[in-house]
Design a protein around this motif. Sequence first.
Motif, PDB file in Angstrom:
ATOM      1  N   ALA A  12     -85.840 -51.787 125.287  1.00 15.19           N
ATOM      2  CA  ALA A  12     -84.568 -51.645 124.564  1.00 15.19           C
ATOM      3  C   ALA A  12     -83.557 -50.767 125.310  1.00 15.19           C
ATOM      4  O   ALA A  12     -82.614 -50.263 124.735  1.00 15.19           O
ATOM      5  CB  ALA A  12     -84.824 -51.077 123.171  1.00 15.19           C
ATOM      6  N   HIS A  13     -83.758 -50.576 126.622  1.00 17.56           N
ATOM      7  CA  HIS A  13     -82.817 -49.752 127.404  1.00 17.56           C
ATOM      8  C   HIS A  13     -81.534 -50.528 127.670  1.00 17.56           C
ATOM      9  O   HIS A  13     -81.513 -51.468 128.456  1.00 17.56           O
ATOM     10  CB  HIS A  13     -83.439 -49.349 128.739  1.00 17.56           C
ATOM     11  N   VAL A  14     -80.451 -50.112 127.063  1.00 14.84           N
ATOM     12  CA  VAL A  14     -79.252 -50.928 127.087  1.00 14.84           C
ATOM     13  C   VAL A  14     -78.175 -50.401 128.037  1.00 14.84           C
ATOM     14  O   VAL A  14     -77.274 -51.135 128.430  1.00 14.84           O
ATOM     15  CB  VAL A  14     -78.689 -51.049 125.642  1.00 14.84           C
ATOM     16  N   VAL A  15     -78.276 -49.134 128.424  1.00 18.38           N
ATOM     17  CA  VAL A  15     -77.175 -48.526 129.174  1.00 18.38           C
ATOM     18  C   VAL A  15     -76.963 -49.203 130.525  1.00 18.38           C
ATOM     19  O   VAL A  15     -75.849 -49.589 130.879  1.00 18.38           O
ATOM     20  CB  VAL A  15     -77.407 -47.002 129.368  1.00 18.38           C
ATOM     21  N   GLY A  16     -78.052 -49.411 131.265  1.00 18.02           N
ATOM     22  CA  GLY A  16     -77.946 -49.984 132.606  1.00 18.02           C
ATOM     23  C   GLY A  16     -77.329 -51.373 132.575  1.00 18.02           C
ATOM     24  O   GLY A  16     -76.439 -51.697 133.369  1.00 18.02           O
ATOM     25  N   SER A  71     -89.794 -33.974 104.130  1.00 15.88           N
ATOM     26  CA  SER A  71     -88.586 -34.337 104.879  1.00 15.88           C
ATOM     27  C   SER A  71     -88.872 -35.590 105.678  1.00 15.88           C
ATOM     28  O   SER A  71     -89.990 -35.793 106.173  1.00 15.88           O
ATOM     29  CB  SER A  71     -88.145 -33.188 105.794  1.00 15.88           C
ATOM     30  N   PHE A  72     -87.848 -36.454 105.795  1.00 22.26           N
ATOM     31  CA  PHE A  72     -88.046 -37.789 106.366  1.00 22.26           C
ATOM     32  C   PHE A  72     -86.795 -38.158 107.144  1.00 22.26           C
ATOM     33  O   PHE A  72     -85.699 -38.234 106.593  1.00 22.26           O
ATOM     34  CB  PHE A  72     -88.273 -38.761 105.194  1.00 22.26           C
ATOM     35  N   GLU A  73     -86.980 -38.349 108.442  1.00 26.28           N
ATOM     36  CA  GLU A  73     -85.829 -38.679 109.287  1.00 26.28           C
ATOM     37  C   GLU A  73     -85.491 -40.160 109.202  1.00 26.28           C
ATOM     38  O   GLU A  73     -86.344 -40.974 108.853  1.00 26.28           O
ATOM     39  CB  GLU A  73     -86.103 -38.300 110.748  1.00 26.28           C
ATOM     40  N   GLY A  74     -84.244 -40.495 109.578  1.00 31.97           N
ATOM     41  CA  GLY A  74     -83.868 -41.895 109.742  1.00 31.97           C
ATOM     42  C   GLY A  74     -82.879 -42.406 108.718  1.00 31.97           C
ATOM     43  O   GLY A  74     -82.473 -41.686 107.808  1.00 31.97           O
ATOM     44  N   GLY A  75     -82.514 -43.660 108.919  1.00 31.68           N
ATOM     45  CA  GLY A  75     -81.571 -44.296 108.015  1.00 31.68           C
ATOM     46  C   GLY A  75     -81.345 -45.724 108.463  1.00 31.68           C
ATOM     47  O   GLY A  75     -81.785 -46.120 109.552  1.00 31.68           O
ATOM     48  N   PRO A  76     -80.676 -46.522 107.649  1.00 37.02           N
ATOM     49  CA  PRO A  76     -80.551 -47.961 107.906  1.00 37.02           C
ATOM     50  C   PRO A  76     -79.730 -48.288 109.153  1.00 37.02           C
ATOM     51  O   PRO A  76     -79.967 -49.311 109.791  1.00 37.02           O
ATOM     52  CB  PRO A  76     -79.849 -48.476 106.648  1.00 37.02           C
ATOM     53  N   ILE A  77     -78.763 -47.442 109.496  1.00 37.68           N
ATOM     54  CA  ILE A  77     -77.968 -47.678 110.707  1.00 37.68           C
ATOM     55  C   ILE A  77     -78.606 -46.948 111.877  1.00 37.68           C
ATOM     56  O   ILE A  77     -78.852 -47.520 112.934  1.00 37.68           O
ATOM     57  CB  ILE A  77     -76.515 -47.182 110.509  1.00 37.68           C
ATOM     58  N   SER A  78     -78.909 -45.664 111.656  1.00 38.33           N
ATOM     59  CA  SER A  78     -79.341 -44.811 112.766  1.00 38.33           C
ATOM     60  C   SER A  78     -80.742 -45.144 113.264  1.00 38.33           C
ATOM     61  O   SER A  78     -81.091 -44.792 114.389  1.00 38.33           O
ATOM     62  CB  SER A  78     -79.258 -43.336 112.369  1.00 38.33           C
ATOM     63  N   TYR A  79     -81.550 -45.813 112.438  1.00 44.57           N
ATOM     64  CA  TYR A  79     -82.869 -46.252 112.907  1.00 44.57           C
ATOM     65  C   TYR A  79     -82.883 -47.762 113.153  1.00 44.57           C
ATOM     66  O   TYR A  79     -83.935 -48.350 113.320  1.00 44.57           O
ATOM     67  CB  TYR A  79     -83.963 -45.866 111.904  1.00 44.57           C
ATOM     68  N   ASN A  80     -81.698 -48.352 113.179  1.00 44.33           N
ATOM     69  CA  ASN A  80     -81.604 -49.770 113.520  1.00 44.33           C
ATOM     70  C   ASN A  80     -80.836 -49.913 114.841  1.00 44.33           C
ATOM     71  O   ASN A  80     -81.424 -50.259 115.874  1.00 44.33           O
ATOM     72  CB  ASN A  80     -80.877 -50.526 112.390  1.00 44.33           C
ATOM     73  N   ILE A  81     -79.548 -49.592 114.799  1.00 47.18           N
ATOM     74  CA  ILE A  81     -78.652 -49.810 115.947  1.00 47.18           C
ATOM     75  C   ILE A  81     -79.211 -49.279 117.284  1.00 47.18           C
ATOM     76  O   ILE A  81     -79.139 -49.988 118.287  1.00 47.18           O
ATOM     77  CB  ILE A  81     -77.274 -49.149 115.661  1.00 47.18           C
ATOM     78  N   PRO A  82     -79.758 -48.063 117.342  1.00 45.72           N
ATOM     79  CA  PRO A  82     -80.205 -47.583 118.661  1.00 45.72           C
ATOM     80  C   PRO A  82     -81.621 -48.018 119.006  1.00 45.72           C
ATOM     81  O   PRO A  82     -82.058 -47.813 120.134  1.00 45.72           O
ATOM     82  CB  PRO A  82     -80.179 -46.050 118.519  1.00 45.72           C
ATOM     83  N   LEU A 136     -77.847 -41.244 117.510  1.00 47.62           N
ATOM     84  CA  LEU A 136     -77.684 -42.698 117.702  1.00 47.62           C
ATOM     85  C   LEU A 136     -78.238 -43.110 119.065  1.00 47.62           C
ATOM     86  O   LEU A 136     -79.412 -42.888 119.323  1.00 47.62           O
ATOM     87  CB  LEU A 136     -76.215 -43.097 117.519  1.00 47.62           C
ATOM     88  N   THR A 137     -77.429 -43.710 119.927  1.00 49.61           N
ATOM     89  CA  THR A 137     -77.976 -44.175 121.208  1.00 49.61           C
ATOM     90  C   THR A 137     -78.176 -43.048 122.224  1.00 49.61           C
ATOM     91  O   THR A 137     -78.666 -43.288 123.325  1.00 49.61           O
ATOM     92  CB  THR A 137     -77.047 -45.248 121.826  1.00 49.61           C
ATOM     93  N   ASP A 151     -68.308 -49.441 115.529  1.00 47.91           N
ATOM     94  CA  ASP A 151     -69.131 -49.842 116.676  1.00 47.91           C
ATOM     95  C   ASP A 151     -69.801 -48.593 117.260  1.00 47.91           C
ATOM     96  O   ASP A 151     -69.331 -47.471 117.036  1.00 47.91           O
ATOM     97  CB  ASP A 151     -68.239 -50.511 117.737  1.00 47.91           C
ATOM     98  N   VAL A 152     -70.893 -48.802 117.985  1.00 50.86           N
ATOM     99  CA  VAL A 152     -71.612 -47.703 118.639  1.00 50.86           C
ATOM    100  C   VAL A 152     -71.783 -48.076 120.108  1.00 50.86           C
ATOM    101  O   VAL A 152     -72.245 -49.179 120.403  1.00 50.86           O
ATOM    102  CB  VAL A 152     -73.007 -47.486 117.985  1.00 50.86           C
ATOM    103  N   PRO A 153     -71.398 -47.202 121.025  1.00 55.12           N
ATOM    104  CA  PRO A 153     -71.537 -47.546 122.441  1.00 55.12           C
ATOM    105  C   PRO A 153     -73.008 -47.674 122.837  1.00 55.12           C
ATOM    106  O   PRO A 153     -73.847 -46.963 122.289  1.00 55.12           O
ATOM    107  CB  PRO A 153     -70.884 -46.365 123.176  1.00 55.12           C
ATOM    108  N   PHE A 154     -73.270 -48.575 123.761  1.00 53.55           N
ATOM    109  CA  PHE A 154     -74.616 -48.787 124.285  1.00 53.55           C
ATOM    110  C   PHE A 154     -75.624 -49.134 123.189  1.00 53.55           C
ATOM    111  O   PHE A 154     -76.780 -48.708 123.238  1.00 53.55           O
ATOM    112  CB  PHE A 154     -75.094 -47.553 125.060  1.00 53.55           C
ATOM    113  N   ALA A 155     -75.183 -49.873 122.184  1.00 51.85           N
ATOM    114  CA  ALA A 155     -76.085 -50.258 121.105  1.00 51.85           C
ATOM    115  C   ALA A 155     -76.876 -51.487 121.513  1.00 51.85           C
ATOM    116  O   ALA A 155     -76.291 -52.522 121.818  1.00 51.85           O
ATOM    117  CB  ALA A 155     -75.284 -50.545 119.841  1.00 51.85           C
ATOM    118  N   PRO A 156     -78.189 -51.419 121.520  1.00 50.68           N
ATOM    119  CA  PRO A 156     -78.988 -52.605 121.859  1.00 50.68           C
ATOM    120  C   PRO A 156     -79.003 -53.638 120.732  1.00 50.68           C
ATOM    121  O   PRO A 156     -79.315 -54.787 120.964  1.00 50.68           O
ATOM    122  CB  PRO A 156     -80.389 -52.039 122.091  1.00 50.68           C
ATOM    123  N   SER A 157     -78.661 -53.213 119.522  1.00 52.78           N
ATOM    124  CA  SER A 157     -78.806 -54.095 118.364  1.00 52.78           C
ATOM    125  C   SER A 157     -77.763 -55.215 118.352  1.00 52.78           C
ATOM    126  O   SER A 157     -76.606 -55.008 118.706  1.00 52.78           O
ATOM    127  CB  SER A 157     -78.664 -53.263 117.087  1.00 52.78           C
TER     128      SER A 157
END
Lengths: 155, 155, 479, 479
Positions: free
Chosen positions: B23-27, C165-176, C215-216, C396-402
């Motif tokens: 999932a490395h997207v930057v490159g 305590s529980f980390e994460g969320g629908p965007i922040s644990y999806n998009i990156p 995020l990313t 939008d989020v830069p460098f988002a693999p999603s």
Amino acid sequence: MVFLMVLHTMSQTVVLGVIGSDAHVVGITILEQAFSAAGFDVVNLGVQTSQQEFAEAAVDHDADAVLVSSLYGHAEQDCQGFHQVLEAAGVDAVTYIGGNLAVGQDDFEQTRKTFRELGFDRVFDSETDSEEAIEALRQDLQITPTESERATISS
Amino acid sequence: MVFLMVLHTMSQTVVLGVIGSDAHVVGITILEQAFSAAGFDVVNLGVQTSQQEFAEAAVDHDADAVLVSSLYGHAEQDCQGFHQVLEAAGVDAVTYIGGNLAVGQDDFEQTRKTFRELGFDRVFDSETDSEEAIEALRQDLQITPTESERATISS
Amino acid sequence: MIRDERIPSDELRRIDEEIRSNWHTGEAVDFEEAIEYHESLPDHKRFADVLESADKPLLQPRAGVPRLDDQIELLRYLHEEGQADLLPTTIDSYTRDNEYEKAQQGLDKARETGDDTLNGFPAVNHGVDGCRKLIDAVDAPIEVRHGTPDARLLAAITFAGGFQSFEGGPISYNIPYTKRHGLEETIEKWQFVDRLAGAYTERGVRINREPFGPLTGTLVPPSIAIAVMLVEGKLAATQGVRSITLGYGQVGNVVQDVAALHALKKLGNEYLPDEVVVTTVFHEWMGGFPPDEARANGVISFGGMTAAIAKPDKVITKSPQEFQGVPTMEANSAGLRTTRQVIDMAIEQKIDIDGIEEEQDLIERETRCLMDTIFEHGDGDVVQGTLKAFDSGALDVPFAPSDSAKGAVLPARDDDGRVRIFEWADLEMDDDIKEIHKARLSQRADTEGREQSFRMVADDVDAISDGKLIGRPQGDVKL
Amino acid sequence: MIRDERIPSDELRRIDEEIRSNWHTGEAVDFEEAIEYHESLPDHKRFADVLESADKPLLQPRAGVPRLDDQIELLRYLHEEGQADLLPTTIDSYTRDNEYEKAQQGLDKARETGDDTLNGFPAVNHGVDGCRKLIDAVDAPIEVRHGTPDARLLAAITFAGGFQSFEGGPISYNIPYTKRHGLEETIEKWQFVDRLAGAYTERGVRINREPFGPLTGTLVPPSIAIAVMLVEGKLAATQGVRSITLGYGQVGNVVQDVAALHALKKLGNEYLPDEVVVTTVFHEWMGGFPPDEARANGVISFGGMTAAIAKPDKVITKSPQEFQGVPTMEANSAGLRTTRQVIDMAIEQKIDIDGIEEEQDLIERETRCLMDTIFEHGDGDVVQGTLKAFDSGALDVPFAPSDSAKGAVLPARDDDGRVRIFEWADLEMDDDIKEIHKARLSQRADTEGREQSFRMVADDVDAISDGKLIGRPQGDVKL
């Protein structure tokens, strides 16, 4: 109470110094302040003090205690024969030593034994608070009991 | 000269993607920008792209080159049979791979050999600049000679 | 159509039963009994209370190993030797993909051979009892940290297991984290997680929830990160969560980082309901680290310095071995102590840097543009607005693999090292703000004698691991 | 009566011949031939030029071992692996005491057995040729660092040996280093060292001189350190030195440290003659270090951060092994790279902290009080003024082991961690300035609920090694 303690210790004189070629001055400066604040008369010989200088100052000021500091790891050789020098000069005082007394301080009990055998009445490591040394000296010079001692007695 | 280069490369299409579960997207994002800026038509498949997806995109876009990226160390298993899949789909394109291609990259020459044997025309390590890949692709696609090449010829 | 509405109780029960049947350890979850267990925990293990009552930033590392006894040993070490205030339990990748069978094989193998083939603690497989053994054995609050798009069973088991305590969320644990999970799908699944946390909260067991701010992790402009935090915070609040820790990942410019943390706290309190206690967490640099522990210590200390000035409620620390992946527990502990030393030396000093208010104002204005467009896209509904805004690229989020985000926006540093937006794509933003970014990037281009281009982006991505903040053209680099 | 006057040429020659007869290597010194050697050196080995033309802080470690080949290897390592810009050669203790015979025995033993019984490089024993082999073998400028009250022979040999920078001065290498050397004696001896440097300078070989700024290294109030630097700078200038680097040791409060470095540069340019090029050097924390490399890295990074903001011309770095004494070359190099990373990440950022001008103004006013009293004590002559001011206590250095200073002044940190003066003794200072210090210390006493006393001093001395900046009462300490 504070007033009373000061009265009792007014006449008690302490000679302080760093023995040998050691130039570590911070600890001795703080000790000087602490003993002065606790009501002792303090003669601070400073760093790089010879055995003879300790003896002369103890005689000149009729010292009740001689406190030797050493932080550079050569205390054992610097203190060889120290108590003979004091005795020869006619000094009759409680003697303490404290600091980094051995280069590798793995076993402080061994270090304490070494310096007790050299003639020191008490031996402290470098973590010792000045309050602890003052407390000990009050006991050894049989100055008015401290709060904690009285608390122990009354409890 | 710049105009000429752009003209020559206008019709050249490059398919990019990160293979496998990586999932490395930057490159890949930066490669996309670099190849676009150099005048190529870029189809960026993004991360976690399967062999089949590479092949389908190459066919759909009549790709001249397929550039595979992998940064998570499992490139060798992800690329097993990749060139057979491309061939079966009728893809006739230059193929490059680049990134962290082995978990312990002690000997990159060995890694290069491995991926050359798998069928890739060129193999790059993760330190490779995008300019270098562009330069190589221009050579392989026989696009107008670069300044450095002409300098060599005329000297 | 999915909306930002609280899941009804009967629906909560229905989903709860369904997801607990996905793996055999789900059976052991008993809500009433779990409440009793939480009530039996001492004050110093109540995550929300400890975090919210702290008078200086609390430190927390990342850590997770497969076997229970190893995880206990690891967390005790980080608590005692690293002096961590809060502890983590990082979950393995198979569990993140809901592959409990594979996680079980990895755990069995780890137990048999001692080899750790899993990259974290498979809490679902350890089950309620396993989790409680961990909670009981370690003398500090522990958070679940993972990266799971569908974390419903993980939440059910770890909440019942005593984690607060529980980390994460629908965007922040999806998009990156993933390419193909749809946003609508992850929002629906996280509504359940939040609703479950809310159910505990209603009964007096306040489960702390922490959206993943970095995020990313790569040059994310502060306003984008903050907007995502506000959305996730609002979604959690709707489901009844009352202790929310909003996150932010260091970009490396002190003024911008302090301004962003201040803006995060301020906007968090403004956008979230009054009944929510909002805290903040600062992540030390999440981008590429130098391949050198000495330089990595400099990066870590830089984060500590920033934390001492911004005073977030919590700091997630890095280790000097960050470059090579999972650190030894000694290195992890070293990262904690280095951060602690810097914070403790700096935090009593009055360090007011010029320009923080101005930068904070800019970040707030940008964030409001993004929040406004979300509300508009959804006709007032945050869920629909988020889905549509990501779809249109207005968010939008830069460098988002999603595939759920366009990933078309591109950041670059300005001449002072602050992260600006070089390529806006379809991101919604007032024109005057765009002009500010353009002017700042133009100033950098002048300094460097080159055009604004993606080359700056590429150079900036590698800059800190190469020992600098700004990716200047190589000719200028002095060693 | 010794005064601040240039040593006449014939007197220079007479002393030069005398001191060169103190040890056999002195014979090899030939001034004219030495000028030729210096002229043959490439530009990048000219210390003053490299330092004065740098566009960002240059880094320099401390390092010295007895044998020539080991010293070459050590310096090359620090240059290549540590990326040090400037290199040191630290001299052994016997040489500092002018005990060349004992130094020779130590060197012989080191050569025979490989054991390093000397704690530095005995440059006098290595002689002119030995020094030049070092200069030739290492590709960066090298400074002589020592701590020698009477450094005349050391200077004669190392200058002829190709070194172009020499640390120390009559006050800064007396007061903190030795008990019994009189100030008058050390001033006279350092006048020769400076005069010799001046003789090289006249011939175009600018020997850089660097008074030792940190003094006793323990909570030295900035104005005291700066006054000593100005005096030593003036004395050197009188003897013809034209490249002078004034030093300052970090106290750990960012605002005070930046203000002090700015004041040092400003007052240096004001008090020293126009023909002198004044540069500044910042010493990373010289007090006690934490007995933990991770925490030590935090202390080092804190210094790097301060340097990035204050932008001195040079930074002397510490290593994470500072607590245990002489570091390995790897640790020494690590300290350099940690510092470098922090500086390079921070230096392009605009970090203007409020209150620096105000603190700088206070430091300047204090320094002027001290300089005025020196001039008054000496009826305009700096040498006589310095002697008499130290004698009366109007000029004093805290924690000074020397009999030449009263050492009666005592510092303590205020509530913000800035070093103030708790016990003034006889230090000359305007009453309104004393009131400012008193008010700041009173504020701290209020915060801590205790009286102002030497206990604060004692607590402050240990604070950084215990992990804090300010020595608060232990009840408040949280771990």
